[in-house]
Design an enzyme around this catalytic site. Structure first.
Site, PDB file in Angstrom:
ATOM      1  N   GLU A  44       0.853  -1.181   0.000  1.00 41.07           N
ATOM      2  CA  GLU A  44       0.000   0.000   0.000  1.00 41.07           C
ATOM      3  C   GLU A  44       0.890   1.232   0.000  1.00 41.07           C
ATOM      4  O   GLU A  44       1.732   1.403   0.893  1.00 41.07           O
ATOM      5  CB  GLU A  44      -0.920   0.038   1.220  1.00 41.07           C
ATOM      6  N   ASP A 118      -3.389  11.765  -2.701  1.00 36.99           N
ATOM      7  CA  ASP A 118      -3.531  13.193  -2.960  1.00 36.99           C
ATOM      8  C   ASP A 118      -3.877  13.399  -4.433  1.00 36.99           C
ATOM      9  O   ASP A 118      -3.149  12.944  -5.314  1.00 36.99           O
ATOM     10  CB  ASP A 118      -2.209  13.898  -2.641  1.00 36.99           C
ATOM     11  N   LYS A 122      -4.386  20.633  -9.542  1.00 36.93           N
ATOM     12  CA  LYS A 122      -3.902  21.557 -10.563  1.00 36.93           C
ATOM     13  C   LYS A 122      -3.157  20.806 -11.673  1.00 36.93           C
ATOM     14  O   LYS A 122      -2.375  19.897 -11.397  1.00 36.93           O
ATOM     15  CB  LYS A 122      -2.979  22.602  -9.931  1.00 36.93           C
ATOM     16  N   GLU A 192      -9.482   5.293   7.014  1.00 34.69           N
ATOM     17  CA  GLU A 192     -10.050   6.353   7.846  1.00 34.69           C
ATOM     18  C   GLU A 192     -10.777   7.383   6.981  1.00 34.69           C
ATOM     19  O   GLU A 192     -11.870   7.846   7.322  1.00 34.69           O
ATOM     20  CB  GLU A 192      -8.935   7.038   8.640  1.00 34.69           C
ATOM     21  N   TYR A 193     -10.169   7.759   5.862  1.00 34.49           N
ATOM     22  CA  TYR A 193     -10.803   8.715   4.950  1.00 34.49           C
ATOM     23  C   TYR A 193     -12.110   8.151   4.392  1.00 34.49           C
ATOM     24  O   TYR A 193     -13.100   8.857   4.245  1.00 34.49           O
ATOM     25  CB  TYR A 193      -9.865   9.042   3.788  1.00 34.49           C
ATOM     26  N   GLU A 194     -12.073   6.874   4.065  1.00 35.70           N
ATOM     27  CA  GLU A 194     -13.255   6.229   3.468  1.00 35.70           C
ATOM     28  C   GLU A 194     -14.439   6.277   4.427  1.00 35.70           C
ATOM     29  O   GLU A 194     -15.577   6.562   4.011  1.00 35.70           O
ATOM     30  CB  GLU A 194     -12.908   4.795   3.103  1.00 35.70           C
TER      31      GLU A 194
END
Length: 212
Positions: A44, A118, A122, A192-194
C-alpha cells in the site's frame, strides 16, 4: 490537513523496528525473508494511519503486507495500530514512492493499493499524481507479470484521470466501480478517509487495473 508534528516520532519508530523497517532499501529483493514466508507481497502506497493495511493483514493472514508512508508523524499512528492489533504479516516503511526501485526488486510485489491518494488537482502538478505515467512505470517494474494496481478514491476527477492514464499506459481495466459501498463488497476494508467520506454520502470509486 497537515499532520501535527511529533518530535518523538524518530525515537518511537526506532523502538519498534520489528514492525518498522527503517532502512527498507537494505531489504530489496529479500522481502519474503523479512516475513520469513513465501507468501505474496501486497504493497500500500500512502498507508496513512494504518487502518487499511492492518485490517487487510488480519483478514488475509496468508499474504504479506507492506505499508509505505512518507510522513513520519502519520506513520507512527500506523505503527500504534499495528502494535494494538498485532498481525505478524505486516511491515511498515517510511519512504517516498519515487524511490520504489531502491526498495523493491523487479517482480517482487504481487499487488499495489493506492487508497485516497492526494489528487493534486492543478494541471501543473499532474506529475505528482500516483497514477501518472512515471509512477506506473515504477509499478510495472516491481510488480510480477499481470500484477494489479487497485485505486480507491472519493475524488471523481482523479478517478477519471486515472482510468485514462491506466488505459493509455496499456493496462487492462478489470474492474470499475462507481459506488463501492452500493456495490457492497464484503472483503472491502475501509480506510479512515473512506469512513469519513462515506458517512457523508460521498460515493467511493474503485478500479482494478492489470499490467498485460
Amino acid at each position: 490537513m497537515r499532520a501535527r508534528h511529533k518530535p518523538w516520532a524518530d525515537e518511537f519508530l526506532k523502538e519498534n523496528d520489528h514492525l518498522v523497517k527503517l532502512d527498507p532499501a537494505s531489504h530489496k529483493g529479500q522481502w519474503q525473508s523479512v516475513f520469513q514466508s513465501n507468501s505474496p507481497i501486497h504493497l500500500e502506497i500512502g498507508t496513512g494511519k494504518g487502518q487499511f493495511i492492518v485490517g487487510m493483514a488480519k483478514q488475509f493472514p496468508n499474504i504479506s503486507f507492506i505499508g509505505m508512508e512518507v510522513v513520519k508523524s502519520i506513520l507512527v499512528s500506523a505503527v500504534q495500530k499495528g502494535l494494538e492489533e498485532k498481525p505478524n504479516n505486516v511491515r511498515l516503511i517510511n519512504e517516498n514512492a519515487e524511490k520504489l526501485l531502491e526498495v523493491f526488486d523487479e517482480n517482487e510485489v504481487d499487488k499495489i493499493y493506492l487508497n485516497f491518494s492526494d489528487p493534486w488537482p492543478k494541471n501543473k502538478h499532474a506529475k505528482r499524481r500516483l497514477t501518472y505515467q512515471t509512477f506506473l512505470e515504477l509499478y510495472k517494474q516491481i510488480l510480477k507479470p499481470n500484477g494489479e494496481v487497485i485505486l480507491k478514491t472519493d475524488n471523481k476527477k482523479l478517478f477519471e484521470y486515472s482510468l485514462v492514464s491506466f488505459s493509455q499506459f496499456g493496462m487492462k481495466l478489470e474492474e470499475v466501480v462507481l459506488d463501492l459501498h452500493e456495490f457492497n463488497d464484503p472483503t472491502n476494508i475501509k480506510t479512515e478517509y473512506e469512513e469519513k467520506f462515506s458517512a457523508k454520502g460521498q460515493p467511493i470509486y474503485r478500479c482494478r487495473a492489470v499490467f498485460v
